[in-house]
Design a protein around this motif. Sequence first.
Motif, PDB file in Angstrom:
ATOM      1  N   SER A  11      12.259  10.523  12.497  1.00 23.85           N
ATOM      2  CA  SER A  11      10.988  10.641  13.211  1.00 23.85           C
ATOM      3  C   SER A  11      11.104  11.767  14.233  1.00 23.85           C
ATOM      4  O   SER A  11      11.856  11.669  15.204  1.00 23.85           O
ATOM      5  N   ILE A  12      10.369  12.861  14.008  1.00 23.06           N
ATOM      6  CA  ILE A  12      10.409  14.030  14.887  1.00 23.06           C
ATOM      7  C   ILE A  12       9.131  14.057  15.718  1.00 23.06           C
ATOM      8  O   ILE A  12       8.033  13.963  15.168  1.00 23.06           O
ATOM      9  N   PRO A  13       9.227  14.192  17.053  1.00 23.97           N
ATOM     10  CA  PRO A  13       8.021  14.252  17.890  1.00 23.97           C
ATOM     11  C   PRO A  13       7.111  15.400  17.472  1.00 23.97           C
ATOM     12  O   PRO A  13       7.572  16.460  17.033  1.00 23.97           O
ATOM     13  N   LYS A  14       5.813  15.201  17.644  1.00 18.63           N
ATOM     14  CA  LYS A  14       4.850  16.220  17.217  1.00 18.63           C
ATOM     15  C   LYS A  14       5.015  17.524  17.988  1.00 18.63           C
ATOM     16  O   LYS A  14       4.867  18.612  17.428  1.00 18.63           O
ATOM     17  N   VAL A  75       8.574   5.254  10.667  1.00 14.37           N
ATOM     18  CA  VAL A  75       8.101   3.923  10.299  1.00 14.37           C
ATOM     19  C   VAL A  75       6.829   3.974   9.453  1.00 14.37           C
ATOM     20  O   VAL A  75       6.606   3.119   8.596  1.00 14.37           O
ATOM     21  N   ALA A  76       5.987   4.974   9.684  1.00 16.85           N
ATOM     22  CA  ALA A  76       4.682   5.040   9.012  1.00 16.85           C
ATOM     23  C   ALA A  76       4.777   4.978   7.489  1.00 16.85           C
ATOM     24  O   ALA A  76       4.053   4.203   6.854  1.00 16.85           O
ATOM     25  N   PRO A  77       5.630   5.780   6.831  1.00 21.47           N
ATOM     26  CA  PRO A  77       5.697   5.689   5.367  1.00 21.47           C
ATOM     27  C   PRO A  77       6.215   4.347   4.869  1.00 21.47           C
ATOM     28  O   PRO A  77       5.848   3.898   3.787  1.00 21.47           O
ATOM     29  N   LEU A  78       7.073   3.694   5.659  1.00 23.47           N
ATOM     30  CA  LEU A  78       7.546   2.363   5.276  1.00 23.47           C
ATOM     31  C   LEU A  78       6.389   1.366   5.285  1.00 23.47           C
ATOM     32  O   LEU A  78       6.271   0.518   4.395  1.00 23.47           O
ATOM     33  N   LYS A  79       5.522   1.478   6.291  1.00 19.46           N
ATOM     34  CA  LYS A  79       4.363   0.591   6.360  1.00 19.46           C
ATOM     35  C   LYS A  79       3.416   0.835   5.193  1.00 19.46           C
ATOM     36  O   LYS A  79       2.873  -0.110   4.606  1.00 19.46           O
ATOM     37  N   LYS A  80       3.212   2.108   4.856  1.00 14.58           N
ATOM     38  CA  LYS A  80       2.318   2.425   3.740  1.00 14.58           C
ATOM     39  C   LYS A  80       2.887   1.927   2.415  1.00 14.58           C
ATOM     40  O   LYS A  80       2.149   1.411   1.565  1.00 14.58           O
ATOM     41  N   ALA A  81       4.191   2.094   2.232  1.00 15.77           N
ATOM     42  CA  ALA A  81       4.820   1.611   1.002  1.00 15.77           C
ATOM     43  C   ALA A  81       4.728   0.093   0.906  1.00 15.77           C
ATOM     44  O   ALA A  81       4.478  -0.466  -0.171  1.00 15.77           O
ATOM     45  N   THR A  82       4.900  -0.592   2.038  1.00 11.86           N
ATOM     46  CA  THR A  82       4.768  -2.050   2.061  1.00 11.86           C
ATOM     47  C   THR A  82       3.350  -2.469   1.709  1.00 11.86           C
ATOM     48  O   THR A  82       3.128  -3.398   0.926  1.00 11.86           O
TER      49      THR A  82
END
Length: 246
Positions: A11-14, A75-82
């Motif tokens: 996770s890289i800050p914007k 975390v975002a892609p993990l939530k989308k995959a879930t």
Amino acid sequence: MDLLQIIKLISIPKWVKFSSLTVIFCFMGLAIYAVFGGVRLAHDSGILQAGMGLLGVLLPLSVAIVFLTFYEAGVAPLKKATEKVLTQLIPEVLVCLGRDKENDQELTRVVTTPLLDYICRYLIKLPDKRELQLDVQLNVRKVSVVFYFPERKGRCRIACFSEFERLFEHTLAGARHEGYAANNVVGHTRIEDRCCDNLVLYKTLPRDFLWNSAEKLYFAQDMQVMVESLIQEADALLMPDEKIKD
């Protein structure tokens, strides 16, 4: 865990992403200017060669930075995959329950209700007017499946797990073979003002489950087989389509 999976979790800050993108574009602009304007800026080819060398170094680096800038990680892609597993894949296989193989009609309806980011409730309406309700809780590397059996007239509440073992002997044996463990304590829940006895099964998933399409498909299809077996053994325990009136 391989390098690609590690990158997906970074996770890289914007502000770091866009600052790096700005810097790399500035250097790219200087390099391009040196390449196309170097001959006019100097009598020798030193600036031209420097620009070409800088461009050769910055080009692959700029591609990587652009990729990381717009790539969604953490975390975002993990939530989308879930979410995709719970709201798309599982309903797609559950709807095949009771399918008429001769005319290939989908006779089973599945109502999907997301409760949380990682919990989804399914109401399976079977062709014979029975209904089965279950929850699936998917926590990245662990899954829990909760089956609900509503209280009905003329049936005593299930208070001991041994009764579940007697009723679902085949289903539980197959589930254990696939790595599921059963909660030996019978749960009791109220759903729509009706008391339900709960059968809880859970198991650990592979480390790369959410990124491995084959593992996800196998899990969903295996769940379909388990639910099919439970439906056959449950019989009168399942809630009818028309709610029982007092």
